[in-house]
Motif scaffolding. Sequence first.
Motif, PDB file in Angstrom:
ATOM      1  N   LEU A 150       0.833  -1.203   0.000  1.00 49.62           N
ATOM      2  CA  LEU A 150       0.000   0.000   0.000  1.00 49.62           C
ATOM      3  C   LEU A 150       0.872   1.259   0.000  1.00 49.62           C
ATOM      4  O   LEU A 150       1.811   1.373   0.793  1.00 49.62           O
ATOM      5  CB  LEU A 150      -0.905  -0.003   1.236  1.00 49.62           C
ATOM      6  CG  LEU A 150      -2.042   1.017   1.265  1.00 49.62           C
ATOM      7  CD1 LEU A 150      -3.034   0.751   0.147  1.00 49.62           C
ATOM      8  CD2 LEU A 150      -2.759   0.965   2.618  1.00 49.62           C
ATOM      9  N   THR A 151       0.553   2.169  -0.895  1.00 48.04           N
ATOM     10  CA  THR A 151       1.274   3.441  -1.158  1.00 48.04           C
ATOM     11  C   THR A 151       2.614   3.225  -1.875  1.00 48.04           C
ATOM     12  O   THR A 151       3.299   4.174  -2.214  1.00 48.04           O
ATOM     13  CB  THR A 151       1.552   4.281   0.127  1.00 48.04           C
ATOM     14  OG1 THR A 151       2.580   3.667   0.895  1.00 48.04           O
ATOM     15  CG2 THR A 151       0.290   4.489   0.950  1.00 48.04           C
ATOM     16  N   ARG A 152       2.959   1.951  -2.121  1.00 47.84           N
ATOM     17  CA  ARG A 152       4.197   1.657  -2.868  1.00 47.84           C
ATOM     18  C   ARG A 152       3.867   0.664  -3.989  1.00 47.84           C
ATOM     19  O   ARG A 152       4.624  -0.260  -4.271  1.00 47.84           O
ATOM     20  CB  ARG A 152       5.257   1.057  -1.925  1.00 47.84           C
ATOM     21  CG  ARG A 152       5.683   1.998  -0.812  1.00 47.84           C
ATOM     22  CD  ARG A 152       6.578   1.304   0.212  1.00 47.84           C
ATOM     23  NE  ARG A 152       5.863   0.240   0.896  1.00 47.84           N
ATOM     24  CZ  ARG A 152       6.196  -1.049   0.837  1.00 47.84           C
ATOM     25  NH1 ARG A 152       7.227  -1.444   0.140  1.00 47.84           N
ATOM     26  NH2 ARG A 152       5.500  -1.952   1.489  1.00 47.84           N
ATOM     27  N   GLU A 153       2.691   0.857  -4.602  1.00 50.62           N
ATOM     28  CA  GLU A 153       2.193  -0.105  -5.589  1.00 50.62           C
ATOM     29  C   GLU A 153       3.079  -0.162  -6.835  1.00 50.62           C
ATOM     30  O   GLU A 153       3.611   0.861  -7.289  1.00 50.62           O
ATOM     31  CB  GLU A 153       0.760   0.265  -6.022  1.00 50.62           C
ATOM     32  CG  GLU A 153      -0.279   0.141  -4.915  1.00 50.62           C
ATOM     33  CD  GLU A 153      -0.388   1.358  -4.006  1.00 50.62           C
ATOM     34  OE1 GLU A 153      -1.266   1.353  -3.131  1.00 50.62           O
ATOM     35  OE2 GLU A 153       0.411   2.301  -4.186  1.00 50.62           O
ATOM     36  N   ALA A 154       3.198  -1.387  -7.374  1.00 52.68           N
ATOM     37  CA  ALA A 154       3.872  -1.553  -8.674  1.00 52.68           C
ATOM     38  C   ALA A 154       2.967  -0.974  -9.758  1.00 52.68           C
ATOM     39  O   ALA A 154       1.733  -1.093  -9.682  1.00 52.68           O
ATOM     40  CB  ALA A 154       4.130  -3.033  -8.928  1.00 52.68           C
ATOM     41  N   LYS A 155       3.560  -0.312 -10.748  1.00 50.39           N
ATOM     42  CA  LYS A 155       2.776   0.301 -11.840  1.00 50.39           C
ATOM     43  C   LYS A 155       3.112  -0.380 -13.173  1.00 50.39           C
ATOM     44  O   LYS A 155       4.259  -0.771 -13.414  1.00 50.39           O
ATOM     45  CB  LYS A 155       3.107   1.797 -11.944  1.00 50.39           C
ATOM     46  CG  LYS A 155       2.843   2.603 -10.669  1.00 50.39           C
ATOM     47  CD  LYS A 155       1.366   2.794 -10.415  1.00 50.39           C
ATOM     48  CE  LYS A 155       1.091   3.499  -9.083  1.00 50.39           C
ATOM     49  NZ  LYS A 155       1.560   4.861  -9.014  1.00 50.39           N
ATOM     50  N   GLY A 156       2.063  -0.511 -14.013  1.00 55.28           N
ATOM     51  CA  GLY A 156       2.255  -1.074 -15.350  1.00 55.28           C
ATOM     52  C   GLY A 156       2.741   0.004 -16.317  1.00 55.28           C
ATOM     53  O   GLY A 156       3.023   1.148 -15.918  1.00 55.28           O
ATOM     54  N   ILE A 201      -2.043   0.630 -11.606  1.00 51.95           N
ATOM     55  CA  ILE A 201      -1.569  -0.268 -10.545  1.00 51.95           C
ATOM     56  C   ILE A 201      -1.538  -1.699 -11.066  1.00 51.95           C
ATOM     57  O   ILE A 201      -2.511  -2.188 -11.659  1.00 51.95           O
ATOM     58  CB  ILE A 201      -2.476  -0.150  -9.301  1.00 51.95           C
ATOM     59  CG1 ILE A 201      -2.263   1.224  -8.649  1.00 51.95           C
ATOM     60  CG2 ILE A 201      -2.184  -1.257  -8.302  1.00 51.95           C
ATOM     61  CD1 ILE A 201      -3.205   1.524  -7.508  1.00 51.95           C
ATOM     62  N   ASP A 202      -0.421  -2.373 -10.833  1.00 50.97           N
ATOM     63  CA  ASP A 202      -0.224  -3.744 -11.311  1.00 50.97           C
ATOM     64  C   ASP A 202      -0.340  -4.705 -10.120  1.00 50.97           C
ATOM     65  O   ASP A 202       0.645  -5.001  -9.443  1.00 50.97           O
ATOM     66  CB  ASP A 202       1.158  -3.837 -11.971  1.00 50.97           C
ATOM     67  CG  ASP A 202       1.431  -5.211 -12.571  1.00 50.97           C
ATOM     68  OD1 ASP A 202       0.581  -6.108 -12.375  1.00 50.97           O
ATOM     69  OD2 ASP A 202       2.495  -5.388 -13.184  1.00 50.97           O
ATOM     70  N   ASP A 203      -1.572  -5.194  -9.883  1.00 52.36           N
ATOM     71  CA  ASP A 203      -1.804  -6.077  -8.731  1.00 52.36           C
ATOM     72  C   ASP A 203      -1.080  -7.413  -8.863  1.00 52.36           C
ATOM     73  O   ASP A 203      -0.660  -7.997  -7.863  1.00 52.36           O
ATOM     74  CB  ASP A 203      -3.305  -6.334  -8.546  1.00 52.36           C
ATOM     75  CG  ASP A 203      -3.993  -5.168  -7.844  1.00 52.36           C
ATOM     76  OD1 ASP A 203      -3.300  -4.428  -7.122  1.00 52.36           O
ATOM     77  OD2 ASP A 203      -5.212  -4.991  -8.019  1.00 52.36           O
ATOM     78  N   ARG A 204      -0.914  -7.908 -10.103  1.00 55.39           N
ATOM     79  CA  ARG A 204      -0.265  -9.219 -10.287  1.00 55.39           C
ATOM     80  C   ARG A 204       1.196  -9.191  -9.834  1.00 55.39           C
ATOM     81  O   ARG A 204       1.686 -10.129  -9.217  1.00 55.39           O
ATOM     82  CB  ARG A 204      -0.352  -9.654 -11.751  1.00 55.39           C
ATOM     83  CG  ARG A 204      -1.757 -10.087 -12.133  1.00 55.39           C
ATOM     84  CD  ARG A 204      -1.776 -10.737 -13.496  1.00 55.39           C
ATOM     85  NE  ARG A 204      -3.109 -11.183 -13.816  1.00 55.39           N
ATOM     86  CZ  ARG A 204      -3.439 -11.793 -14.966  1.00 55.39           C
ATOM     87  NH1 ARG A 204      -2.508 -11.986 -15.882  1.00 55.39           N
ATOM     88  NH2 ARG A 204      -4.667 -12.187 -15.188  1.00 55.39           N
ATOM     89  N   THR A 205       1.870  -8.089 -10.119  1.00 50.56           N
ATOM     90  CA  THR A 205       3.268  -7.951  -9.668  1.00 50.56           C
ATOM     91  C   THR A 205       3.318  -7.911  -8.144  1.00 50.56           C
ATOM     92  O   THR A 205       4.187  -8.544  -7.520  1.00 50.56           O
ATOM     93  CB  THR A 205       3.895  -6.678 -10.262  1.00 50.56           C
ATOM     94  OG1 THR A 205       3.893  -6.799 -11.676  1.00 50.56           O
ATOM     95  CG2 THR A 205       5.315  -6.480  -9.765  1.00 50.56           C
ATOM     96  N   ALA A 206       2.383  -7.186  -7.525  1.00 47.30           N
ATOM     97  CA  ALA A 206       2.330  -7.121  -6.059  1.00 47.30           C
ATOM     98  C   ALA A 206       2.094  -8.510  -5.467  1.00 47.30           C
ATOM     99  O   ALA A 206       2.733  -8.895  -4.480  1.00 47.30           O
ATOM    100  CB  ALA A 206       1.224  -6.163  -5.618  1.00 47.30           C
TER     101      ALA A 206
END
Length: 524
Positions: free
Chosen positions: A105-111, A116-121
């Motif tokens: 949270l607040t450091r999300e991976a971006k595509g 926001i790239d939830d799969r990378t997280a």
Amino acid sequence: MATTAHAVAMRGVSKSFGGVKALVDVDFAVDKGEVHALLGGNGAGKSTILKILNGVHVPDAGTIEVDGVPLAEHTPEAARRAGIAMIFQEMSLIPTLTVAQNVYLTREAKGSFGLIDDRTAERRAKALFDMLEVEVDPNALVGDLGAGQRQLTEIAKAISQDAKVLVLDEPSTALSVSDVERLFAFLRKLKAEGHAVIYVSHRMDEIARIADRATILRDGRHVITAPLSELPVETMIGHIVGRRSRGLSDVVRGAAAIGEPLLELKNVSGMAKPRNVSLVVHRGEVVGLAGLLGSGRSALARVICGIDPIVEGQIHVAGKPVTIASPKDAIDAGMALVPEDRLRQGVIAEHSVLSNVTLAMLDRLASGMFLSNEKARALTDEQMAALRIKAASRDSAVRTLSGGNQQKVVLGKWLATMPDILVLDEPTAGIDIGSKSEIIQLVRELAKVGKAIVMISSELSEMLSACDRIVVMSDGRVTDDIARADLDDAETTDGDPVTRLQAAERKLQIVIQKALTRSDAHVH
């Protein structure tokens, strides 16, 4: 050969609040790759020193170094940048987000399009849990997790931010035995990787199993730092208890004139706690409920007084079965609860002493459709005199009173309902030793006039001064029921009252610690 810097080194730390010294010249050092227990009773200074380490409080004196680097700024953000993380049970987790979303949270991976790239997280969170050898599903909603997995998620979140020092404050309170085992396995893994862990707990059995060293504080001062191999449970308890103030040891308990049973619980259970509790409290008797945080003491009080539902069992008052489905039912049955948090649950601080004392009695003070001011004033004056409430007048706002007098107003409010049974939850929390002594003396006087009293207190010296009998609870169950006299040591009966009280407190502490072991075995 150069000495390796401590993970944390706090030297000569002092802190006062309004003239009260919370910490006095305390040294506290934690090494890399160790689990270091921080121990002490209520008011010892544990929370203060941890809040200073986390940047919540600024020390009045002293220095702090993290990994050999002095902390020049005392803010939560500066502490986070230095690699310090305070692990909460679930306070910083958002239940409607997944584990992975919470961890990053607040450091999300971006595509590639900045989304926001939830799969990378999820992939990163899984790698983190795999590395730490624990099973937590990164796709699970935090709200669906058990307490143990929420705790592990909180720790993983700190690790993902490259935290070097982890502070765990009473982490096992809401955990099952198997969750505690997972937590310990997790901490051993972190220790092996060079992380420093500060572990705060009242459970000596846990400390003995997980900690390498312990530091004990008492009354804001450093008492001892030593390896656990040199600190058996009895020694730890001796250092924690120390010598108490004379204020409580001077309370005259006197022999109790015990009458007929007023409150009887038969196999009473709540939603989670209490569990199958049977208990009898007689007229003129003060019964203490002892146990650590999470033992089920307050849960039992809430069930008795109709705040939480009773799931199984029966409650009898004066020999007759009663149905307690709400606080009003409890009041009608002659019971009153004095809650732990007086400012949020006990009084309306901006209102007058009169308004507060009469709050639970408005229907009985009415003359027709209107409140009788004459009756309200007479009732307030009666309670102020009986409880020795010090205020400029009955019209003074409660917020202008001392903590001890505020607590007396709460007592007065409920005594005005003329209950036969009083349930007191931490009645002396947050008040000075002189006022504590006065409240304990009031409890004894109320018992003397025939009230049946159940008292919860984390301050064992208070409980030993007030109670005729002490019931020990662990994990929602009653594990011991001890006459107060049985805790007196034959060798110290004729000695100094402070020494006698100290000896009794040590014995009670040991009973409480043993209860934890029996409770854990029961779960297995």
